[in-house]
Design a protein around this motif. Structure first.
Motif, PDB file in Angstrom:
ATOM      1  N   LEU A  21      -2.340  40.506  11.598  1.00  0.00           N
ATOM      2  CA  LEU A  21      -3.158  39.446  11.257  1.00  0.00           C
ATOM      3  C   LEU A  21      -1.871  38.091  11.759  1.00  0.00           C
ATOM      4  O   LEU A  21      -2.483  36.876  12.323  1.00  0.00           O
ATOM      5  N   ALA A  22      -0.798  38.229  10.285  1.00  0.00           N
ATOM      6  CA  ALA A  22      -0.345  36.718  10.729  1.00  0.00           C
ATOM      7  C   ALA A  22       0.562  36.341  11.987  1.00  0.00           C
ATOM      8  O   ALA A  22       0.863  35.916  12.118  1.00  0.00           O
ATOM      9  N   ARG A  23       0.788  37.996  13.073  1.00  0.00           N
ATOM     10  CA  ARG A  23       1.656  37.758  14.125  1.00  0.00           C
ATOM     11  C   ARG A  23       0.689  36.936  15.070  1.00  0.00           C
ATOM     12  O   ARG A  23       1.454  36.292  15.817  1.00  0.00           O
ATOM     13  N   GLN A  24      -0.625  37.066  15.146  1.00  0.00           N
ATOM     14  CA  GLN A  24      -0.963  35.973  16.191  1.00  0.00           C
ATOM     15  C   GLN A  24      -1.257  36.137  17.600  1.00  0.00           C
ATOM     16  O   GLN A  24      -2.029  35.793  17.833  1.00  0.00           O
ATOM     17  N   ASP A  25       0.145  36.999  18.071  1.00  0.00           N
ATOM     18  CA  ASP A  25      -0.261  37.531  19.629  1.00  0.00           C
ATOM     19  C   ASP A  25      -0.121  38.293  19.307  1.00  0.00           C
ATOM     20  O   ASP A  25       0.160  39.161  20.464  1.00  0.00           O
TER      21      ASP A  25
END
Length: 260
Positions: free
Chosen positions: A132-136
């Motif tokens: 989720l923290a990656r966003q990509d």
């Protein structure tokens, strides 16, 4: 009456288990001058904290790979990062990738290719948070009751969800790998879940730190030829690697990852 209060007594017992020593309820009861029922309560409490495995008459220390995920995440971080960096180079754009619960698979998240239209499916709470923290990356979670030792959902509900999907590539968590028992797991539900995952995966990859090579756990998951690849550390012992290869494993050594 024992001079040791319960918390201090449990910590003393835990320290012996942490040192790799099995403990006996009758012997501990005699040592501390208390009842075996009191010792059994201590051992139940320690087992609930993930600090030992209860057996008839006492408790056994946990193997490193059987420790709770919160403990495993802190162990051998650099080695796991190297394995993960190499394994991530096998992921192709547009793939639907399953990341099974495990500290080495958690390290994979940071190395997955950027902006490659990759969708990650996971049963792991820490992995889901990292994705989720990656966003990509797109994220799909597999739910159910969280197994605290495993660090994710491995119950019947989670297995049923996996059975309705098809994965281009799955990274299956490894508790133990050997030529005799193949891939195996410490937890019954975890092993059952991994078998369901393997059945729905076009490519099934296992990342294995060296101390797990040639070891076995209680519940078998898959034979070595059923796995697409077993990724080992670059300096994994040649004899251990040869034994696995002769047993039908496709071995990949985690050489330095290619530059992006």
């Amino acid at each position: 009456m024992s001079a040791n209060p319960p918390i201090a007594r449990r910590e003393l017992i835990a320290s012996r288990l942490d040192a790799g020593q099995p403990v006996s309820a009758p012997a501990l009861a005699t040592e501390f001058s208390i009842s075996e029922d009191a010792i059994r309560r201590d051992l139940r409490a320690l087992a609930a904290q993930g600090r030992c495995r209860r057996v008839y008459g006492g408790a056994l220390p946990l193997a490193p790979s059987a420790a709770p995920l919160t403990e495993r995440v802190r162990q051998d971080r650099d080695r796991k990062e190297h394995l993960a960096a190499f394994a991530a180079t096998t992921v192709r754009p547009g793939e639907l990738v399953f990341l099974d619960s495990g500290s080495t698979n958690l390290a994979l998240v940071g190395h997955l290719p950027e902006d490659a239209d990759v969708t990650v499916v996971t049963n792991s709470v820490p992995i889901a948070a990292a994705v989720l923290a990656r966003q990509d990356l797109r994220l799909i979670t597999v739910g159910g009751e969280v197994n605290l030792m495993v660090g994710g959902c491995v119950d019947a509900a989670a297995a049923m969800q996996v059975a309705r999907m098809s994965f281009d590539r799955s990274f299956i968590g490894a508790c133990a790998v050997s030529d005799v028992d193949g891939l195996s797991a410490h937890d019954f539900d975890d092993a059952t879940f991994k078998r369901a995952l393997l059945a729905r995966s076009r490519q099934a990859v296992v990342l294995v730190t060296t101390e797990k090579l040639g070891t076995t756990a209680r519940h078998r998951v898959a034979e070595l030829p059923d796995l697409s690849a077993v990724v080992v550390e670059v300096d994994a012992p040649d004899d251990e690697v040869r034994i696995l290869s002769d047993g039908g494993a496709m071995i990949l050594r985690a050489v330095q990852a290619r530059a992006a």
